[in-house]
Design a protein around this motif. Structure first.
Motif, short mmCIF file in Angstrom:
data_model
loop_
_atom_site.label_atom_id
_atom_site.label_comp_id
_atom_site.label_asym_id
_atom_site.label_seq_id
_atom_site.Cartn_x
_atom_site.Cartn_y
_atom_site.Cartn_z
N PHE A 1 28.89 34.09 16.89
CA PHE A 1 30.07 33.56 16.20
C PHE A 1 30.51 32.25 16.84
O PHE A 1 31.54 32.17 17.51
CB PHE A 1 31.20 34.59 16.24
CG PHE A 1 32.38 34.23 15.37
CD1 PHE A 1 32.29 34.31 14.00
CD2 PHE A 1 33.57 33.82 15.93
CE1 PHE A 1 33.36 33.99 13.19
CE2 PHE A 1 34.66 33.49 15.13
CZ PHE A 1 34.55 33.58 13.76
N GLY A 2 29.71 31.21 16.68
CA GLY A 2 30.08 29.88 17.14
C GLY A 2 29.64 29.49 18.53
O GLY A 2 29.79 28.34 18.93
N GLY A 3 29.11 30.43 19.30
CA GLY A 3 28.72 30.14 20.68
C GLY A 3 27.66 29.06 20.81
O GLY A 3 27.74 28.20 21.69
N ALA A 4 26.68 29.10 19.92
CA ALA A 4 25.62 28.09 19.98
C ALA A 4 26.19 26.69 19.71
O ALA A 4 25.79 25.72 20.36
CB ALA A 4 24.52 28.42 18.96
N THR A 5 27.13 26.60 18.80
CA THR A 5 27.76 25.32 18.50
C THR A 5 28.58 24.82 19.69
O THR A 5 28.53 23.63 20.03
CB THR A 5 28.64 25.42 17.25
OG1 THR A 5 27.83 25.83 16.16
CG2 THR A 5 29.31 24.10 16.93
N VAL A 6 29.32 25.71 20.33
CA VAL A 6 30.09 25.32 21.51
C VAL A 6 29.16 24.79 22.59
O VAL A 6 29.41 23.73 23.18
CB VAL A 6 30.93 26.50 22.05
CG1 VAL A 6 31.50 26.19 23.43
CG2 VAL A 6 32.05 26.84 21.08
N LYS A 7 28.06 25.48 22.84
CA LYS A 7 27.10 25.03 23.86
C LYS A 7 26.53 23.65 23.50
O LYS A 7 26.37 22.79 24.36
CB LYS A 7 25.99 26.05 24.03
CG LYS A 7 26.45 27.29 24.75
CD LYS A 7 25.34 28.29 24.93
CE LYS A 7 25.91 29.52 25.64
NZ LYS A 7 24.91 30.47 26.00
N GLU A 8 26.23 23.45 22.23
CA GLU A 8 25.70 22.17 21.79
C GLU A 8 26.73 21.04 21.96
O GLU A 8 26.41 19.96 22.44
CB GLU A 8 25.29 22.26 20.32
CG GLU A 8 24.69 21.00 19.76
CD GLU A 8 24.32 21.14 18.28
OE1 GLU A 8 24.38 20.12 17.58
OE2 GLU A 8 23.99 22.26 17.85
N LEU A 9 27.98 21.32 21.59
CA LEU A 9 29.03 20.31 21.74
C LEU A 9 29.26 19.96 23.21
O LEU A 9 29.43 18.79 23.56
CB LEU A 9 30.32 20.81 21.10
CG LEU A 9 30.31 20.91 19.58
CD1 LEU A 9 31.55 21.67 19.09
CD2 LEU A 9 30.24 19.54 18.95
N VAL A 10 29.27 20.97 24.07
CA VAL A 10 29.46 20.73 25.50
C VAL A 10 28.29 19.93 26.06
O VAL A 10 28.48 18.97 26.82
CB VAL A 10 29.66 22.07 26.26
CG1 VAL A 10 29.55 21.87 27.77
CG2 VAL A 10 31.01 22.69 25.89
N ALA A 11 27.07 20.29 25.68
CA ALA A 11 25.89 19.56 26.16
C ALA A 11 25.93 18.11 25.69
O ALA A 11 25.66 17.18 26.48
CB ALA A 11 24.61 20.24 25.67
N ASP A 12 26.30 17.87 24.45
CA ASP A 12 26.41 16.50 23.93
C ASP A 12 27.49 15.72 24.68
O ASP A 12 27.29 14.56 25.03
CB ASP A 12 26.71 16.50 22.43
CG ASP A 12 25.53 16.94 21.59
OD1 ASP A 12 24.40 17.00 22.11
OD2 ASP A 12 25.74 17.22 20.39
N PHE A 13 28.62 16.35 24.92
CA PHE A 13 29.69 15.69 25.65
C PHE A 13 29.23 15.33 27.06
O PHE A 13 29.44 14.21 27.53
CB PHE A 13 30.93 16.59 25.72
CG PHE A 13 32.08 15.94 26.44
CD1 PHE A 13 32.99 15.15 25.75
CD2 PHE A 13 32.25 16.11 27.81
CE1 PHE A 13 34.04 14.54 26.41
CE2 PHE A 13 33.29 15.49 28.47
CZ PHE A 13 34.19 14.71 27.78
N ASN A 14 28.58 16.27 27.74
CA ASN A 14 28.12 16.02 29.10
C ASN A 14 27.10 14.88 29.15
O ASN A 14 27.10 14.08 30.10
CB ASN A 14 27.55 17.29 29.72
CG ASN A 14 28.63 18.30 30.08
OD1 ASN A 14 29.79 17.95 30.21
ND2 ASN A 14 28.23 19.55 30.21
N LYS A 15 26.24 14.78 28.16
CA LYS A 15 25.24 13.70 28.11
C LYS A 15 25.90 12.33 27.98
O LYS A 15 25.41 11.35 28.52
CB LYS A 15 24.28 13.91 26.94
CG LYS A 15 23.24 14.95 27.17
CD LYS A 15 22.35 15.08 25.93
CE LYS A 15 21.56 16.37 25.98
NZ LYS A 15 20.84 16.61 24.72
N THR A 16 26.97 12.27 27.22
CA THR A 16 27.60 10.98 26.96
C THR A 16 28.71 10.62 27.96
O THR A 16 29.29 9.55 27.85
CB THR A 16 28.17 10.92 25.52
OG1 THR A 16 29.12 11.98 25.35
CG2 THR A 16 27.05 11.06 24.50
#
Length: 162
Positions: free
Chosen positions: A48-63
């Motif tokens: 329920f949204g966990g994969a999206t949260v992980k993706e958003l956090v990973a994208d934020f950390n990269k930038t």
């Protein structure tokens, strides 16, 4: 660096929070130029949204190379997160940003330390950030009775529609 830290917290808030509490990150890191770490607790399970949260956090950390957001899933939805938050705060190891349900807003305001987002942006040099980027009625959803902005709503749902 203070502004980046505030923006990082706000960005994660935008993505997945309705209330900010705890707020006790290592300010020394921001002042010394070291990487700032922000611990973000959420209730988004893998199904329920966990994969999206992980993706958003990973994208934020990269930038944002000077900021690292560490996401932590808390089971049992908002009740479980609130119980875990109480225990963490009692031990002095609170997260920086948490996702809480609207129904827990008053409880959080009355029982947890939190950062008024308007004050945080003012201290970072952009006191109009909230007013310039959010509608007043949206901001009111995460304000205390005395007008402190303790969170940012990111979605509004209709559980039952007739």
């Amino acid at each position: 660096m203070k502004l980046k830290k505030v923006l990082a917290a706000a960005m994660i808030s935008l993505l997945a929070t309705t209330a900010l509490v705890g707020c006790g990150s290592d300010k020394k890191n921001a002042d010394t130029g070291k990487k700032v770490q922000i611990e973000y607790w959420h209730v988004a399970a893998e199904s329920f949204g966990g994969a999206t949260v992980k993706e958003l956090v990973a994208d934020f950390n990269k930038t944002h190379p000077n900021i690292e957001v560490v996401e932590k899933y808390n089971p049992d939805m908002y009740k479980g997160l609130t119980q875990n938050l109480q225990a963490a705060m009692a031990s002095g190891k609170n997260p920086d940003v948490v996702q809480m349900g609207y129904s827990f807003l008053n409880y959080a305001a009355e029982n947890f330390k939190y950062t008024d987002l308007n004050e945080a942006f003012k201290a970072a040099g952009d006191e109009n950030f909230m007013k310039d980027n959010y509608l007043p009625n949206v901001l009111q959803l995460a304000q205390t009775e005395d007008g402190k902005q303790i969170g940012l709503p990111y979605s509004v749902s209709v559980p039952v529609l007739f």
